[in-house]
Write a protein that holds these residues in place. Structure first.
Motif, short mmCIF file in Angstrom:
data_model
loop_
_atom_site.label_atom_id
_atom_site.label_comp_id
_atom_site.label_asym_id
_atom_site.label_seq_id
_atom_site.Cartn_x
_atom_site.Cartn_y
_atom_site.Cartn_z
N GLU A 174 21.16 -24.89 11.87
CA GLU A 174 21.14 -24.92 13.40
C GLU A 174 22.57 -24.78 13.80
O GLU A 174 22.61 -24.16 15.00
CB GLU A 174 20.82 -26.35 13.65
CG GLU A 174 19.46 -26.82 13.46
CD GLU A 174 18.96 -28.28 13.45
OE1 GLU A 174 19.88 -29.03 13.71
OE2 GLU A 174 17.77 -28.41 13.24
N GLU A 175 23.29 -25.38 13.14
CA GLU A 175 24.96 -24.80 13.47
C GLU A 175 25.38 -23.41 13.39
O GLU A 175 26.16 -22.87 14.37
CB GLU A 175 25.75 -25.85 12.79
CG GLU A 175 25.85 -27.21 12.81
CD GLU A 175 26.90 -27.87 12.17
OE1 GLU A 175 27.74 -27.16 11.40
OE2 GLU A 175 27.08 -29.04 12.14
N ALA A 176 24.73 -22.79 12.56
CA ALA A 176 24.70 -21.34 12.45
C ALA A 176 24.39 -20.66 13.76
O ALA A 176 25.04 -19.83 14.19
CB ALA A 176 24.19 -20.82 11.15
N GLY A 177 23.12 -21.06 14.17
CA GLY A 177 22.56 -20.34 15.36
C GLY A 177 23.23 -20.72 16.55
O GLY A 177 23.55 -19.80 17.58
N SER A 178 23.92 -22.01 16.55
CA SER A 178 24.86 -22.29 17.92
C SER A 178 25.96 -21.38 17.99
O SER A 178 26.51 -21.10 19.04
CB SER A 178 24.90 -23.81 17.84
OG SER A 178 25.82 -24.25 16.91
N ARG A 179 26.75 -21.10 16.50
CA ARG A 179 27.76 -20.42 16.48
C ARG A 179 27.50 -19.02 16.81
O ARG A 179 28.33 -18.32 17.84
CB ARG A 179 28.11 -20.41 15.03
CG ARG A 179 29.78 -19.93 14.89
CD ARG A 179 30.11 -19.92 13.45
NE ARG A 179 30.28 -21.33 13.00
CZ ARG A 179 29.73 -22.05 11.98
NH1 ARG A 179 28.87 -21.48 11.49
NH2 ARG A 179 30.29 -23.15 11.66
N VAL A 180 26.66 -18.42 16.44
CA VAL A 180 26.22 -16.96 16.90
C VAL A 180 25.96 -16.89 18.38
O VAL A 180 26.36 -15.96 18.98
CB VAL A 180 24.87 -16.66 16.29
CG1 VAL A 180 24.41 -15.24 16.81
CG2 VAL A 180 25.03 -16.45 14.86
N ARG A 181 25.21 -17.93 19.17
CA ARG A 181 24.98 -17.88 20.53
C ARG A 181 26.53 -18.32 21.21
O ARG A 181 26.63 -17.37 22.22
CB ARG A 181 24.17 -19.13 21.01
CG ARG A 181 22.61 -18.65 20.49
CD ARG A 181 21.72 -19.76 21.22
NE ARG A 181 21.83 -21.07 20.68
CZ ARG A 181 21.37 -21.49 19.46
NH1 ARG A 181 20.57 -20.84 18.87
NH2 ARG A 181 21.56 -22.89 19.31
N LYS A 182 27.44 -18.89 20.60
CA LYS A 182 28.44 -19.46 21.47
C LYS A 182 29.48 -17.97 21.55
O LYS A 182 29.92 -17.94 22.48
CB LYS A 182 29.20 -20.45 20.78
CG LYS A 182 30.63 -20.87 21.29
CD LYS A 182 31.31 -21.89 20.57
CE LYS A 182 32.76 -22.07 20.80
NZ LYS A 182 33.33 -23.14 19.81
N TRP A 183 29.62 -17.50 20.16
CA TRP A 183 30.38 -16.25 20.21
C TRP A 183 29.91 -14.96 20.41
O TRP A 183 30.72 -14.07 20.43
CB TRP A 183 31.42 -16.61 18.95
CG TRP A 183 32.22 -17.41 19.00
CD1 TRP A 183 33.13 -18.31 20.00
CD2 TRP A 183 33.02 -17.99 17.88
NE1 TRP A 183 33.89 -19.13 19.62
CE2 TRP A 183 34.16 -18.79 18.41
CE3 TRP A 183 32.88 -17.79 16.47
CZ2 TRP A 183 34.73 -19.57 17.32
CZ3 TRP A 183 33.66 -18.62 15.26
CH2 TRP A 183 34.69 -19.35 16.13
N GLY A 184 28.80 -14.93 20.66
CA GLY A 184 27.85 -13.57 20.74
C GLY A 184 27.09 -13.55 22.08
O GLY A 184 26.53 -12.63 22.21
N GLY A 185 26.98 -14.52 22.89
CA GLY A 185 26.09 -14.45 23.94
C GLY A 185 26.39 -13.21 24.88
O GLY A 185 25.52 -12.66 25.33
N SER A 186 27.61 -13.12 25.30
CA SER A 186 28.11 -11.88 26.15
C SER A 186 27.67 -10.45 25.29
O SER A 186 27.04 -9.79 26.07
CB SER A 186 29.46 -11.70 26.44
OG SER A 186 30.39 -11.76 25.16
#
Length: 481
Positions: A464-476
């Motif tokens: 779950e934390e990996a998913g949030s990390r990807v969304r946080k730094w890759g959203g743009s």
């Protein structure tokens, strides 16, 4: 008519047999995935390690001062830069691996460019160490003659520093996608060219240290250029979409993770290197230093296997966590741990069974060979521990635990292991055996803690934390796709 109890037992036995067969099949399947990554990664590490080793060998044919200059620059100045750059670049193992697992392929190219920015700035900050290396080397105990020669060679090797800044992010970018064969073929081809041109420039044309600097710098830049050409031409299956200003976005988070990675890796990288320095403080240190250097040489080659597994498990864990498959990540950790420990046991047996013979591969001095044989038991324990410890560090990188492991390393290595070695070696007069034993205690403590941390990990939460990390730094980036 069969009794219900007998029928139940038969069904139970069949069920257990199927479970065992399924476990063995899954173990074999995961092992294939790991070896596809680890095998080329091991050979790539050996080839790149050999670039500096071959340069030292050819320099040794010129003269003792040339050998000392190349050896000291390689092990101290370039060794420091190598550790810092590799550590800073290791942040990409977490980010690229998890983004690839999550299917956010384009983010890998952006992450690599952000890492280039950070490592280029790091290289600029490390320039004074290269330029001012002579007084630094004198401070570390080298003679003024060797320090001057090594310092001159260090200035000539500045291009290698910037090759490191590009190379390590490229390698983590390719590793995350499983493109390890590209790195293998490039490194192998460059090693062949390096061998020929080292002979030509250093020995045949008698260019000495200048020839050594030209060949070593050129070889590292050939590796960088060849890998970049592959990425630019193939687009790396969509992971590379060109240069972008997004490389300068979210740099603070990248710097934090990069620094944590660098601290974690450098604390491990330098720990056993300090052993040689401390041993040099003993009375009559010449024979113990020679013996410990032989042991560290063997340990260094053995470490190439562990580095390969470190890269493989980091990719496997980060990919599976990024994809949200926490069970696969957990199973991969078990498989690689069992495999690496088995290899460590074999390596330990080889060391112990050849302890009366292998020292003579490195020395013709009987006293040094006898001292090395005495240390073989400690070397055997070290290669066994170093089969598992780097793998657990790879798990930490794949999961993004760099900061936690950095604190563990400080406590186990430098608060416990190093002081214990000094007390055993100097206060209790056990000499080099005492110093090494105390430092092994630090490795045992660190490995034990990492085993406990890994065993108690909630892998579902990590996914779950990996998913949030990807969304946080890759959203743009994801938004732009």
């Amino acid at each position: 008519m069969e009794s219900p109890l007998l029928e139940h037992n038969e069904n139970s036995d069949i069920g257990e047999e199927k479970t065992v067969k399924s476990a063995v099949k899954n173990f074999g399947f995961e092992s294939k995935k790991l070896w596809r990554l680890a095998g080329p990664a091991i050979l790539t590490s050996v080839f790149q390690y050999s670039l500096g080793a071959l340069t030292q060998t050819f320099a040794g044919q010129v003269g003792d001062l040339d050998l000392a200059a190349v050896s000291v620059e390689n092990s101290v100045v370039a060794g420091l830069a190598f550790g810092v750059m590799l550590g800073m670049g290791s942040a990409l193992e977490t980010l690229c691996g998890q983004a690839f697992g999550a299917g956010q392929i384009r983010m890998l190219g952006v992450y690599m460019q952000r890492s280039w920015v950070i490592l280029f700035i790091t290289a600029l900050l490390m320039l004074p160490i290269y330029v001012c290396s002579p007084p630094i080397l004198v401070l570390l105990g080298q003679t003024s003659q060797i320090s001057t020669a090594a310092g001159k060679f260090a200035v000539w090797m500045i291009p290698q520093l910037f090759a490191y800044a590009l190379n390590f992010p490229i390698q983590k970018f390719l590793q995350a996608q499983g493109k390890v064969l590209v790195m293998l073929w490039v490194s192998g081809g460059v090693l062949v060219l390096h061998t020929f041109f080292s002979w030509l420039l250093i020995l045949k044309l008698e260019w000495g240290l200048i020839g050594a600097a030209i060949t070593l710098n050129t070889s590292w830049w050939l590796i960088v250029i060849a890998q970049l050409l592959y990425i630019f031409i193939t687009k790396s299956d969509g992971a590379w979409s060109g240069f972008t200003w997004l490389a300068f976005v979210d740099l603070f988070g990248f710097v934090k993770l990069s620094l944590a990675s660098a601290v974690m890796l450098c604390l491990e990288f330098w720990y056993l290197m300090i052993l040689v320095v401390i041993t040099g403080r003993l009375e009559n240190p010449l024979i113990p230093v020679d013996a410990i250097s032989i042991c560290m040489n063997i340990n260094g080659w053995d470490a190439m296997i562990a580095i390969g597994f470190n890269a493989a498990i980091s990719v496997r864990v980060s990919n599976e966590l990024g994809a949200g498959d926490f069970k696969a990540a957990r199973f991969s950790v078990w498989v690689v741990s069992i495999t690496s420990v088995a290899i460590g046991v074999v390596a330990m047996i080889v060391v112990l069974s050849t302890k009366d013979y292998f020292p003579y591969l490195f020395t013709s001095t009987t006293a040094v060979a006898i001292e090395t044989t005495k240390l073989a038991g400690l070397l055997g324990i070290t290669v066994l521990l170093n089969s598992l410890q780097p793998v657990l560090s790879g798990v930490a990188v794949g999961a993004g635990w760099q900061s936690l492991v950095a604190y563990i390393n400080i406590g186990c290595y430098y608060v416990f292991g190093l002081p214990a070695g000094i007390v055993l070696g100097f206060v209790l007069n056990f000499g080099v055996e005492g110093i090494w034993s105390g430092m092994i205690g630090g490795i045992v403590l660190q490995t034990t803690i990492l085993i406990i941390v890994t065993s108690l990990t909630n892998w579902k939460k990590e996914a779950e934390e990996a998913g949030s990390r990807v969304r946080k730094w890759g959203g743009s980036v994801a938004h732009d796709q």
